[in-house]
Motif scaffolding. Structure first.
Motif, mmCIF file in Angstrom:
data_model
loop_
_atom_site.group_PDB
_atom_site.id
_atom_site.type_symbol
_atom_site.label_atom_id
_atom_site.label_comp_id
_atom_site.label_asym_id
_atom_site.label_seq_id
_atom_site.Cartn_x
_atom_site.Cartn_y
_atom_site.Cartn_z
ATOM 1 N N THR A 23 3.550 -35.421 -73.906
ATOM 2 C CA THR A 23 3.217 -35.778 -72.530
ATOM 3 C C THR A 23 3.067 -37.289 -72.425
ATOM 4 O O THR A 23 3.028 -38.009 -73.437
ATOM 5 C CB THR A 23 1.905 -35.102 -72.101
ATOM 6 O OG1 THR A 23 0.825 -35.659 -72.864
ATOM 7 C CG2 THR A 23 1.963 -33.595 -72.307
ATOM 8 N N VAL A 24 2.957 -37.774 -71.189
ATOM 9 C CA VAL A 24 2.734 -39.204 -70.967
ATOM 10 C C VAL A 24 1.481 -39.678 -71.693
ATOM 11 O O VAL A 24 1.499 -40.681 -72.410
ATOM 12 C CB VAL A 24 2.625 -39.495 -69.454
ATOM 13 C CG1 VAL A 24 2.036 -40.891 -69.217
ATOM 14 C CG2 VAL A 24 3.983 -39.391 -68.788
ATOM 15 N N ARG A 138 1.369 -46.001 -62.458
ATOM 16 C CA ARG A 138 1.802 -44.613 -62.611
ATOM 17 C C ARG A 138 2.908 -44.546 -63.653
ATOM 18 O O ARG A 138 3.766 -45.443 -63.710
ATOM 19 C CB ARG A 138 2.304 -44.050 -61.281
ATOM 20 C CG ARG A 138 1.218 -43.888 -60.226
ATOM 21 C CD ARG A 138 1.756 -43.284 -58.933
ATOM 22 N NE ARG A 138 2.554 -44.243 -58.179
ATOM 23 C CZ ARG A 138 3.879 -44.172 -58.051
ATOM 24 N NH1 ARG A 138 4.547 -43.185 -58.639
ATOM 25 N NH2 ARG A 138 4.528 -45.071 -57.333
ATOM 26 N N ILE A 139 2.891 -43.493 -64.476
ATOM 27 C CA ILE A 139 3.877 -43.357 -65.547
ATOM 28 C C ILE A 139 4.537 -41.995 -65.475
ATOM 29 O O ILE A 139 3.876 -40.977 -65.315
ATOM 30 C CB ILE A 139 3.249 -43.561 -66.938
ATOM 31 C CG1 ILE A 139 2.571 -44.935 -67.040
ATOM 32 C CG2 ILE A 139 4.310 -43.433 -68.029
ATOM 33 C CD1 ILE A 139 1.943 -45.211 -68.399
ATOM 34 N N GLU A 140 5.879 -42.002 -65.628
ATOM 35 C CA GLU A 140 6.646 -40.766 -65.722
ATOM 36 C C GLU A 140 7.414 -40.771 -67.042
ATOM 37 O O GLU A 140 8.013 -41.801 -67.410
ATOM 38 C CB GLU A 140 7.644 -40.665 -64.575
ATOM 39 C CG GLU A 140 7.047 -40.746 -63.181
ATOM 40 C CD GLU A 140 8.119 -40.915 -62.131
ATOM 41 O OE1 GLU A 140 9.133 -40.174 -62.190
ATOM 42 O OE2 GLU A 140 7.959 -41.794 -61.261
ATOM 43 N N TYR A 141 7.385 -39.643 -67.751
ATOM 44 C CA TYR A 141 8.169 -39.517 -68.981
ATOM 45 C C TYR A 141 9.567 -39.054 -68.620
ATOM 46 O O TYR A 141 9.736 -38.035 -67.938
ATOM 47 C CB TYR A 141 7.504 -38.536 -69.942
ATOM 48 C CG TYR A 141 8.255 -38.361 -71.249
ATOM 49 C CD1 TYR A 141 8.748 -39.454 -71.945
ATOM 50 C CD2 TYR A 141 8.463 -37.089 -71.794
ATOM 51 C CE1 TYR A 141 9.421 -39.309 -73.135
ATOM 52 C CE2 TYR A 141 9.136 -36.928 -72.992
ATOM 53 C CZ TYR A 141 9.619 -38.036 -73.659
ATOM 54 O OH TYR A 141 10.297 -37.881 -74.844
ATOM 55 N N GLN A 142 10.590 -39.792 -69.060
ATOM 56 C CA GLN A 142 11.971 -39.488 -68.708
ATOM 57 C C GLN A 142 12.811 -39.118 -69.918
ATOM 58 O O GLN A 142 14.016 -39.377 -69.964
ATOM 59 C CB GLN A 142 12.583 -40.674 -67.952
ATOM 60 C CG GLN A 142 11.859 -40.981 -66.636
ATOM 61 C CD GLN A 142 12.550 -42.026 -65.811
ATOM 62 O OE1 GLN A 142 13.131 -42.979 -66.343
ATOM 63 N NE2 GLN A 142 12.501 -41.875 -64.489
ATOM 64 N N LEU A 155 9.726 -44.291 -70.759
ATOM 65 C CA LEU A 155 8.629 -44.165 -69.807
ATOM 66 C C LEU A 155 8.900 -45.053 -68.597
ATOM 67 O O LEU A 155 9.104 -46.258 -68.735
ATOM 68 C CB LEU A 155 7.301 -44.574 -70.441
ATOM 69 C CG LEU A 155 6.793 -43.723 -71.602
ATOM 70 C CD1 LEU A 155 5.590 -44.390 -72.257
ATOM 71 C CD2 LEU A 155 6.420 -42.327 -71.116
ATOM 72 N N LYS A 156 8.888 -44.453 -67.409
ATOM 73 C CA LYS A 156 9.018 -45.230 -66.174
ATOM 74 C C LYS A 156 7.617 -45.568 -65.685
ATOM 75 O O LYS A 156 6.834 -44.687 -65.355
ATOM 76 C CB LYS A 156 9.767 -44.443 -65.111
ATOM 77 C CG LYS A 156 9.898 -45.189 -63.790
ATOM 78 C CD LYS A 156 10.569 -44.328 -62.721
ATOM 79 C CE LYS A 156 10.620 -45.052 -61.376
ATOM 80 N NZ LYS A 156 11.237 -44.194 -60.326
ATOM 81 N N THR A 158 5.437 -47.454 -62.899
ATOM 82 C CA THR A 158 5.380 -48.083 -61.585
ATOM 83 C C THR A 158 4.053 -48.830 -61.489
ATOM 84 O O THR A 158 2.984 -48.220 -61.514
ATOM 85 C CB THR A 158 5.479 -47.043 -60.460
ATOM 86 O OG1 THR A 158 6.695 -46.291 -60.623
ATOM 87 C CG2 THR A 158 5.500 -47.729 -59.104
ATOM 88 N N THR A 166 10.604 -49.997 -67.109
ATOM 89 C CA THR A 166 10.979 -48.881 -67.971
ATOM 90 C C THR A 166 10.697 -49.295 -69.408
ATOM 91 O O THR A 166 11.274 -50.265 -69.901
ATOM 92 C CB THR A 166 12.458 -48.515 -67.803
ATOM 93 O OG1 THR A 166 12.712 -48.216 -66.424
ATOM 94 C CG2 THR A 166 12.800 -47.288 -68.634
#
Length: 250
Positions: A23-24, A138-142, A155-156, A158, A166
């Motif tokens: 996970t993030v 904010r973080i999104e795992y891509q 990891l993106k 914002t 990124t």
């Protein structure tokens, strides 16, 4: 019974990657641990870096002396010097300013918010991942993506101001190996790609001592080599304040 056991083991083998997908927060925790631990990272309140930056382009290349000073929570001062001239760029948490003798400007000038965005994004000593929620990020795992032959975790991020970074983490050591930063400057998107290497310990925390940066759509690049680093030295707030008198240099 043997075949049933083997079949069961095969099922576990195939589903394990999905079950144990990171996970993030797990990736951020692993990154903090790899860099020296959250406590040690948070304990660094000031950071002084000194080295060289080589700027290369169609004109050839030029080497400049480099100094960077950071102070928590979000102040940074960069100095680049050659042949007796020193360019200064500062973000003090509220505004940016510069002195640029290379452009014939020897007095301090305030920077526009757009021009200062890169400084502001880079001001945090710990970087955008550590305590990212408290920073307003904010973080999104891509998933993973190839970075020069390495399937890096992507990891993106914002940032609070809307800029996007990124961040690519090494799959074995969970250290940043590349960051692609995107921000709007006077209505135009600017994209910088920075590759990190030669990590060294500074007060128990790993920092990159080699950084290569390229701006999309531009020729050339800049190569930063850190030669000396010092953490938690006394740093006066005056270094980041806009000079009270024209022509003065704090």
């Amino acid at each position: 019974m043997f075949y049933r056991l083997m079949f069961g083991l095969l099922i576990v083998a195939f589903i394990s990657p999905a079950v144990h997908a990171l996970t993030v927060d797990e990736l951020v925790t692993k990154n903090a641990e790899a860099r020296g631990g959250l406590d040690k990272i948070e304990a660094i309140k000031t950071l002084r870096l000194q080295g060289q930056v080589r700027v290369a382009g169609d004109f050839g290349s030029i080497d400049l002396g480099l100094k960077q000073i950071k102070k928590a929570p979000d102040s940074v001062r960069n100095e680049a010097s050659v042949q007796g001239l020193t360019q200064i760029e500062v973000w003090n948490g509220e505004q940016g300013w510069r002195i640029d003798p290379f452009q014939g400007r020897k007095t301090a000038e305030r920077m526009t918010d757009d021009d200062a965005r890169g400084l502001a994004d880079d001001a945090n000593i710990a970087g955008p991942l550590i305590n990212y929620k408290a920073q307003g990020n904010r973080i999104e795992y891509q998933g993973t993506e190839d970075v020069d032959g390495t399937e890096a975790h992507k990891l993106k991020v914002t940032l609070k101001n809307g800029d996007v970074q990124t961040v690519y983490l090494d799959p074995d050591y969970f250290i940043e190996i590349r960051t692609v930063s995107q921000r709007k400057v006077r209505g135009t998107e600017v994209e910088d790609t920075s590759d990190f290497g030669d990590y060294e310990l500074v007060d128990g925390v790993y920092f990159p001592f080699s950084i290569t940066t390229h701006t999309k759509g531009q020729s050339g690049q800049q190569q930063i080599t850190i030669e000396k680093a010092e953490a938690n030295a006394d740093v006066e707030d005056a270094l980041f304040a806009f000079p009270a008198k024209a022509g003065s240099t704090p």
